[in-house]
Scaffold this motif. Structure first.
Motif, PDB file in Angstrom:
ATOM      1  N   MET A 143       0.837  -1.201   0.000  1.00  0.00           N
ATOM      2  CA  MET A 143       0.000   0.000   0.000  1.00  0.00           C
ATOM      3  C   MET A 143       0.870   1.249   0.000  1.00  0.00           C
ATOM      4  N   ALA A 144       0.385   2.295  -0.671  1.00  0.00           N
ATOM      5  CA  ALA A 144       1.080   3.581  -0.687  1.00  0.00           C
ATOM      6  C   ALA A 144       0.932   4.255   0.677  1.00  0.00           C
ATOM      7  N   THR A 145       1.804   5.232   0.927  1.00  0.00           N
ATOM      8  CA  THR A 145       1.797   5.919   2.221  1.00  0.00           C
ATOM      9  C   THR A 145       0.442   6.530   2.534  1.00  0.00           C
ATOM     10  N   GLY A 146      -0.151   7.220   1.558  1.00  0.00           N
ATOM     11  CA  GLY A 146      -1.453   7.838   1.774  1.00  0.00           C
ATOM     12  C   GLY A 146      -2.530   6.818   2.080  1.00  0.00           C
ATOM     13  N   GLU A 147      -2.475   5.675   1.409  1.00  0.00           N
ATOM     14  CA  GLU A 147      -3.446   4.603   1.669  1.00  0.00           C
ATOM     15  C   GLU A 147      -3.310   4.072   3.089  1.00  0.00           C
ATOM     16  N   LEU A 148      -2.085   3.904   3.522  1.00  0.00           N
ATOM     17  CA  LEU A 148      -1.855   3.404   4.884  1.00  0.00           C
ATOM     18  C   LEU A 148      -2.383   4.384   5.928  1.00  0.00           C
ATOM     19  N   ASP A 149      -2.070   5.658   5.750  1.00  0.00           N
ATOM     20  CA  ASP A 149      -2.543   6.683   6.692  1.00  0.00           C
ATOM     21  C   ASP A 149      -4.066   6.692   6.765  1.00  0.00           C
ATOM     22  N   SER A 150      -4.702   6.678   5.601  1.00  0.00           N
ATOM     23  CA  SER A 150      -6.160   6.716   5.548  1.00  0.00           C
ATOM     24  C   SER A 150      -6.767   5.475   6.183  1.00  0.00           C
ATOM     25  N   TYR A 151      -6.171   4.309   5.903  1.00  0.00           N
ATOM     26  CA  TYR A 151      -6.698   3.056   6.436  1.00  0.00           C
ATOM     27  C   TYR A 151      -6.621   3.052   7.958  1.00  0.00           C
ATOM     28  N   VAL A 152      -5.494   3.478   8.497  1.00  0.00           N
ATOM     29  CA  VAL A 152      -5.331   3.484   9.955  1.00  0.00           C
ATOM     30  C   VAL A 152      -6.367   4.401  10.610  1.00  0.00           C
ATOM     31  N   ARG A 153      -6.564   5.581  10.058  1.00  0.00           N
ATOM     32  CA  ARG A 153      -7.551   6.502  10.640  1.00  0.00           C
ATOM     33  C   ARG A 153      -8.964   5.933  10.544  1.00  0.00           C
ATOM     34  N   SER A 154      -9.299   5.363   9.407  1.00  0.00           N
ATOM     35  CA  SER A 154     -10.637   4.796   9.224  1.00  0.00           C
ATOM     36  C   SER A 154     -10.870   3.629  10.179  1.00  0.00           C
ATOM     37  N   ALA A 155      -9.879   2.758  10.300  1.00  0.00           N
ATOM     38  CA  ALA A 155     -10.012   1.599  11.181  1.00  0.00           C
ATOM     39  C   ALA A 155     -10.188   2.042  12.630  1.00  0.00           C
ATOM     40  N   ARG A 156      -9.492   3.073  13.045  1.00  0.00           N
ATOM     41  CA  ARG A 156      -9.600   3.532  14.428  1.00  0.00           C
ATOM     42  C   ARG A 156     -10.924   4.249  14.685  1.00  0.00           C
ATOM     43  N   ASP A 157     -11.441   4.932  13.687  1.00  0.00           N
ATOM     44  CA  ASP A 157     -12.774   5.526  13.837  1.00  0.00           C
ATOM     45  C   ASP A 157     -13.809   4.432  14.081  1.00  0.00           C
ATOM     46  N   PHE A 158     -13.715   3.351  13.304  1.00  0.00           N
ATOM     47  CA  PHE A 158     -14.663   2.259  13.494  1.00  0.00           C
ATOM     48  C   PHE A 158     -14.452   1.575  14.842  1.00  0.00           C
ATOM     49  N   SER A 159     -13.212   1.399  15.242  1.00  0.00           N
ATOM     50  CA  SER A 159     -12.906   0.733  16.508  1.00  0.00           C
ATOM     51  C   SER A 159     -13.514   1.493  17.679  1.00  0.00           C
ATOM     52  N   ARG A 160     -13.434   2.801  17.650  1.00  0.00           N
ATOM     53  CA  ARG A 160     -13.977   3.615  18.737  1.00  0.00           C
ATOM     54  C   ARG A 160     -15.498   3.469  18.808  1.00  0.00           C
ATOM     55  N   TYR A 161     -16.126   3.494  17.647  1.00  0.00           N
ATOM     56  CA  TYR A 161     -17.584   3.341  17.586  1.00  0.00           C
ATOM     57  C   TYR A 161     -18.007   1.947  18.030  1.00  0.00           C
ATOM     58  N   ALA A 162     -17.336   0.922  17.532  1.00  0.00           N
ATOM     59  CA  ALA A 162     -17.710  -0.453  17.856  1.00  0.00           C
ATOM     60  C   ALA A 162     -17.565  -0.737  19.345  1.00  0.00           C
ATOM     61  N   ALA A 163     -16.521  -0.194  19.964  1.00  0.00           N
ATOM     62  CA  ALA A 163     -16.337  -0.388  21.404  1.00  0.00           C
ATOM     63  C   ALA A 163     -17.502   0.208  22.185  1.00  0.00           C
ATOM     64  N   ASN A 164     -17.968   1.378  21.767  1.00  0.00           N
ATOM     65  CA  ASN A 164     -19.118   1.996  22.428  1.00  0.00           C
ATOM     66  C   ASN A 164     -20.391   1.182  22.212  1.00  0.00           C
ATOM     67  N   ARG A 165     -20.577   0.627  21.027  1.00  0.00           N
ATOM     68  CA  ARG A 165     -21.736  -0.232  20.773  1.00  0.00           C
ATOM     69  C   ARG A 165     -21.750  -1.421  21.730  1.00  0.00           C
ATOM     70  N   SER A 166     -20.577  -2.052  21.877  1.00  0.00           N
ATOM     71  CA  SER A 166     -20.500  -3.227  22.734  1.00  0.00           C
ATOM     72  C   SER A 166     -20.798  -2.875  24.188  1.00  0.00           C
ATOM     73  N   MET A 167     -20.233  -1.773  24.664  1.00  0.00           N
ATOM     74  CA  MET A 167     -20.458  -1.368  26.058  1.00  0.00           C
ATOM     75  C   MET A 167     -21.917  -1.016  26.331  1.00  0.00           C
ATOM     76  N   MET A 168     -22.621  -0.539  25.306  1.00  0.00           N
ATOM     77  CA  MET A 168     -24.002  -0.100  25.483  1.00  0.00           C
ATOM     78  C   MET A 168     -25.004  -1.186  25.122  1.00  0.00           C
ATOM     79  N   HIS A 169     -24.540  -2.417  25.004  1.00  0.00           N
ATOM     80  CA  HIS A 169     -25.403  -3.504  24.551  1.00  0.00           C
ATOM     81  C   HIS A 169     -26.650  -3.654  25.408  1.00  0.00           C
ATOM     82  N   ASP A 170     -26.534  -3.485  26.712  1.00  0.00           N
ATOM     83  CA  ASP A 170     -27.677  -3.685  27.613  1.00  0.00           C
ATOM     84  C   ASP A 170     -28.610  -2.484  27.669  1.00  0.00           C
TER      85      ASP A 170
END
Length: 457
Positions: free
Chosen positions: A175-202
């Motif tokens: 992957m090119a440098t720009g692709e890597l940077d974008s992928y890391v940011r996108s993955a972390r945005d999803f990770s933050r959201y998914a963690a909140n979904r799991s914690m709020m399951h109940d």
């Protein structure tokens, strides 16, 4: 809950002692708001190794906190067939098809079995040159920051390093440098959201889940890239040595073409999420702790220097025993706040009755800091992994039992390669007053990133 309702438990099994009330637990959360990870260990210290936790909502199944390594061994190893990950973990997928990490029973075995050969020592030795080429390329690129006054978030930069190595080694993709940077940011945005979904399951479904729009956009962006890589592989075919992506492409999930593609995408993205973010954060924590402990850092530099300036490879990584201890200790300090399993049959843990349908919680963070199993547990002391007798069930960076992380060998190899390549080339200055603090995404990250200035050695 009545002991009489269980047909499988001994007559000595008893109900758990009363735990904290919801009001008491909320007060504790507020009191510990700057150190949320300390809440579960504090509950265990006050109420014991097996205790019920209050759960909002009348229809929610009970949650039992267990805090002894023997109990973890019971759940993950000796009686793993009595427990599944459950619905709260499925929240992490945001409605995507379930991948290996979330499958159970025969579905899990059918996917895991063909993947196992890609994670053996022999396979690791074979892919290490590709892995280290990506790691070295990304770390060498830090030269543009070196010897300047710029403050760099090393946590983000490590994400691109680990992702580059992983994509080259496991999926044959550069992957090119720009692709890597974008992928890391996108993955972390999803990770933050998914963690909140799991914690709020109940909590009620009508309550908004924080970071939803940004998280879902991040996952969609990741999938766009992965679909492109999959299409390219289908067009080009496999290379001389089929890799993990080839194996995934050959799998049949017994679904219609559209669902087959969705399931494939889920498996590929699941592998990458699990592979790059867990390793990245463990490396970031290790570096942060080493930089905060000069004597440890000096010893690590000396060990890396002892192998000379030669490229880091499979053979010489095995000589870095102290660096491996630093990484192990970094993961101990980092830890996950909580893991949960759901009982699918009546059970007994520590003499207490666990009814079918209840959920059992354990905290690696709490067990990793329990003075019953660790000397000076709050201290960063890598040497403990070279000299102390470690209770294997009190150390859980990759969990344990049949569901132990499939990529633990790969994670260790990439982490040591990355740390060694970095220490060969650079020194760092931490921002004054900064100290590592826990921040919860799907994987425990560093609050505020890892702010450093980079200097060439």
């Amino acid at each position: 809950m009545s002991k009489a309702s269980s047909v499988t438990q001994s007559h000595t099994a008893q109900n758990r002692p009363p735990g904290p009330s919801l009001a008491t637990l909320l007060k504790l959360v507020v009191a510990r708001r700057r150190e949320t990870y300390a809440v579960i260990p504090e509950v265990s210290r006050r109420y014991g190794d097996v205790v019920d936790l209050p759960v909002p909502g009348r229809d929610n199944p009970p949650v039992t906190l267990v805090s002894h390594p023997d109990h973890v061994d019971h759940i993950l190893v000796r009686h793993h067939h009595r427990y599944v990950k459950g619905e709260s973990y499925q929240e992490l997928t945001d409605g995507q098809p379930l991948s290996l990490a979330f499958l159970e029973g025969e579905d899990w075995r059918q996917v895991r079995r063909p993947l196992n050969p890609h994670f053996t020592e022999q396979a690791l030795e074979r892919i290490t040159p590709k892995l280290t080429s990506g790691v070295t390329a990304r770390v060498d690129a830090w030269a543009k920051y070196a010897d300047t006054a710029d403050w760099i978030d090393l946590e983000h930069e490590l994400g691109t390093v680990v992702l580059d190595g992983l994509m080259r080694a496991v999926f044959g993709v550069i992957m090119a440098t720009g692709e890597l940077d974008s992928y890391v940011r996108s993955a972390r945005d999803f990770s933050r959201y998914a963690a909140n979904r799991s914690m709020m399951h109940d909590l009620p479904a009508f309550l908004p889940r924080p970071f939803q729009r940004r998280g879902q956009a991040g996952l969609a962006a990741v999938h766009v890239d992965l679909e492109r890589f999959i299409a390219q592989r289908r067009a080009d075919g496999s290379g001389a040595e089929p890799d993990l992506l080839d194996t995934l492409l050959e799998m049949s999930f017994d679904e219609c073409p559209h669902l087959q593609q969705a399931r494939l995408l889920s498996e590929v993205s699941g592998m990458i999420f699990a592979g790059f973010e867990t390793t990245t954060e463990a490396i970031a924590w290790t570096l942060a702790l080493m930089l905060s402990n000069p004597s440890t850092l000096e010893r690590a530099y000396k060990e890396v220097d002892s192998i000379g300036g030669a490229p880091i490879g499979y053979a010489n990584v095995g000589r870095l025993s102290y660096l491996k201890a630093c990484f192990d200790e970094g993961q101990r300090i980092q830890s996950s706040m909580a893991n949960m399993r759901t009982a699918i049959e009546d059970d007994e843990i520590g003499g207490y009755f666990i009814p079918k349908g209840s959920r059992v919680l354990f905290s690696a963070y709490g067990i990793h800091r329990d003075p019953r199993f660790w000397n000076e547990p709050d201290k960063f002391e890598p040497n403990r992994f070279l000299t102390d007798k470690i209770n294997r069930n009190a150390y859980l960076p990759f969990n344990a039992g049949p569901r132990k992380c499939i990529g633990f060998r790969l994670a260790n190899m990439e982490a040591l390669s990355t740390l060694a390549v970095i220490l060969q080339r650079y020194t760092f200055q931490l921002r004054e007053g900064w100290e590592p603090r826990h921040r919860m995404r799907i994987i425990t990250s560093l609050a505020g990133g890892l702010p450093v200035q980079i200097r060439t050695r």
